[in-house]
Motif scaffolding. Structure first.
Motif, PDB file in Angstrom:
ATOM      1  N   VAL A   1       0.838  -1.196   0.000  1.00  0.00           N
ATOM      2  CA  VAL A   1       0.000   0.000   0.000  1.00  0.00           C
ATOM      3  C   VAL A   1       0.875   1.249   0.000  1.00  0.00           C
ATOM      4  CG1 VAL A   1      -1.762   1.272   1.298  1.00  0.00           C
ATOM      5  CG2 VAL A   1      -1.797  -1.209   1.285  1.00  0.00           C
ATOM      6  N   ASP A   2       0.513   2.208  -0.828  1.00  0.00           N
ATOM      7  CA  ASP A   2       1.175   3.505  -0.847  1.00  0.00           C
ATOM      8  C   ASP A   2       1.092   4.122   0.558  1.00  0.00           C
ATOM      9  OD1 ASP A   2       0.801   6.568  -1.032  1.00  0.00           O
ATOM     10  OD2 ASP A   2       1.727   6.073  -2.949  1.00  0.00           O
ATOM     11  N   PRO A   3       2.177   4.683   1.068  1.00  0.00           N
ATOM     12  CA  PRO A   3       2.158   5.249   2.422  1.00  0.00           C
ATOM     13  C   PRO A   3       1.063   6.302   2.638  1.00  0.00           C
ATOM     14  CG  PRO A   3       4.404   5.095   1.639  1.00  0.00           C
ATOM     15  CD  PRO A   3       3.513   4.727   0.485  1.00  0.00           C
ATOM     16  N   LYS A   4       0.774   7.095   1.619  1.00  0.00           N
ATOM     17  CA  LYS A   4      -0.275   8.116   1.746  1.00  0.00           C
ATOM     18  C   LYS A   4      -1.650   7.459   1.940  1.00  0.00           C
ATOM     19  CE  LYS A   4      -2.213  12.199  -0.396  1.00  0.00           C
ATOM     20  NZ  LYS A   4      -2.116  13.194  -1.438  1.00  0.00           N
ATOM     21  N   ILE A   5      -1.912   6.401   1.204  1.00  0.00           N
ATOM     22  CA  ILE A   5      -3.170   5.658   1.343  1.00  0.00           C
ATOM     23  C   ILE A   5      -3.267   5.074   2.748  1.00  0.00           C
ATOM     24  CG2 ILE A   5      -4.476   3.647   0.526  1.00  0.00           C
ATOM     25  CD1 ILE A   5      -4.486   5.899  -1.496  1.00  0.00           C
ATOM     26  N   TYR A   6      -2.168   4.488   3.209  1.00  0.00           N
ATOM     27  CA  TYR A   6      -2.142   3.900   4.553  1.00  0.00           C
ATOM     28  C   TYR A   6      -2.405   4.973   5.619  1.00  0.00           C
ATOM     29  CZ  TYR A   6      -0.604   1.301   8.633  1.00  0.00           C
ATOM     30  OH  TYR A   6      -0.551   0.700   9.866  1.00  0.00           O
ATOM     31  N   GLN A   7      -1.833   6.150   5.450  1.00  0.00           N
ATOM     32  CA  GLN A   7      -2.057   7.247   6.396  1.00  0.00           C
ATOM     33  C   GLN A   7      -3.528   7.666   6.410  1.00  0.00           C
ATOM     34  OE1 GLN A   7       0.809  10.045   4.817  1.00  0.00           O
ATOM     35  NE2 GLN A   7       2.157   9.737   6.581  1.00  0.00           N
ATOM     36  N   GLN A   8      -4.129   7.738   5.232  1.00  0.00           N
ATOM     37  CA  GLN A   8      -5.545   8.121   5.171  1.00  0.00           C
ATOM     38  C   GLN A   8      -6.417   7.077   5.851  1.00  0.00           C
ATOM     39  OE1 GLN A   8      -5.726   8.544   0.907  1.00  0.00           O
ATOM     40  NE2 GLN A   8      -5.628  10.774   1.022  1.00  0.00           N
ATOM     41  N   ALA A   9      -6.148   5.813   5.596  1.00  0.00           N
ATOM     42  CA  ALA A   9      -6.929   4.740   6.214  1.00  0.00           C
ATOM     43  C   ALA A   9      -6.774   4.761   7.733  1.00  0.00           C
ATOM     44  CB  ALA A   9      -6.506   3.385   5.646  1.00  0.00           C
ATOM     45  N   THR A  10      -5.553   4.959   8.190  1.00  0.00           N
ATOM     46  CA  THR A  10      -5.311   5.014   9.631  1.00  0.00           C
ATOM     47  C   THR A  10      -6.007   6.217  10.255  1.00  0.00           C
ATOM     48  OG1 THR A  10      -3.204   3.888   9.361  1.00  0.00           O
ATOM     49  CG2 THR A  10      -3.528   5.072  11.425  1.00  0.00           C
ATOM     50  N   SER A  11      -6.015   7.337   9.557  1.00  0.00           N
ATOM     51  CA  SER A  11      -6.683   8.512  10.115  1.00  0.00           C
ATOM     52  C   SER A  11      -8.197   8.281  10.209  1.00  0.00           C
ATOM     53  CB  SER A  11      -6.350   9.774   9.317  1.00  0.00           C
ATOM     54  OG  SER A  11      -6.849   9.712   8.007  1.00  0.00           O
ATOM     55  N   LEU A  12      -8.777   7.584   9.227  1.00  0.00           N
ATOM     56  CA  LEU A  12     -10.207   7.250   9.311  1.00  0.00           C
ATOM     57  C   LEU A  12     -10.463   6.346  10.514  1.00  0.00           C
ATOM     58  CD1 LEU A  12     -13.099   7.280   8.114  1.00  0.00           C
ATOM     59  CD2 LEU A  12     -12.445   5.232   6.843  1.00  0.00           C
ATOM     60  N   GLU A  13      -9.625   5.346  10.705  1.00  0.00           N
ATOM     61  CA  GLU A  13      -9.784   4.442  11.845  1.00  0.00           C
ATOM     62  C   GLU A  13      -9.634   5.194  13.165  1.00  0.00           C
ATOM     63  OE1 GLU A  13      -6.786   1.544  10.981  1.00  0.00           O
ATOM     64  OE2 GLU A  13      -8.108   0.402   9.651  1.00  0.00           O
TER      65      GLU A  13
END
Length: 125
Positions: A86-98
């Motif tokens: 996963v692209d780090p930016k995508i991972y950051q967005q997903a983590t922020s949603l969680e």
């Protein structure tokens, strides 16, 4: 849990809780009509993967308050590493949603319900 205790939780802890909250919501969403176990699994996995969560976050952002956006920022900044697929930016967005899901679960369940109702969950094509 008291507000002072919740404020002591790290964004990582909130994301840990939020991951479970989000997955439980998605599982409940696809529960009816009844399906085979494998179909449930495929529907849920398609929605809880980082790419789908990042897309959901983008759709929710216009409806978020200033304080909710701050929770997102904290969650995004706490997201380190992540899976290599996963692209780090995508991972950051997903983590922020969680992180936001976990925070609202503990502090404002009504607001959490409002935001979850805005999600656009579709079966994979």
């Amino acid at each position: 849990m008291e507000v002072s205790q919740i404020e002591q939780l790290s964004p990582t802890a909130l994301a840990y809780l939020g991951d479970a909250v989000y997955e439980l919501y998605v599982r409940s969403y696809f529960l009816l009509p009844p399906k085979r176990s494998r179909t449930y699994h495929n529907l849920v996995v398609a929605q809880v993967r980082a790419e789908s969560q990042a897309a959901q976050l983008l759709a929710l952002e216009p409806y978020l308050t200033t304080s909710e956006l701050e929770i997102l920022r904290r969650g995004r900044n706490a997201a380190a590493g992540g899976p290599k697929r996963v692209d780090p930016k995508i991972y950051q967005q997903a983590t922020s949603l969680e992180t936001l899901m976990g925070y609202l679960y503990l502090t404002d369940p009504n607001r959490l319900t409002q935001l979850l109702a805005r999600l656009e969950l579709y079966p994979p094509t």
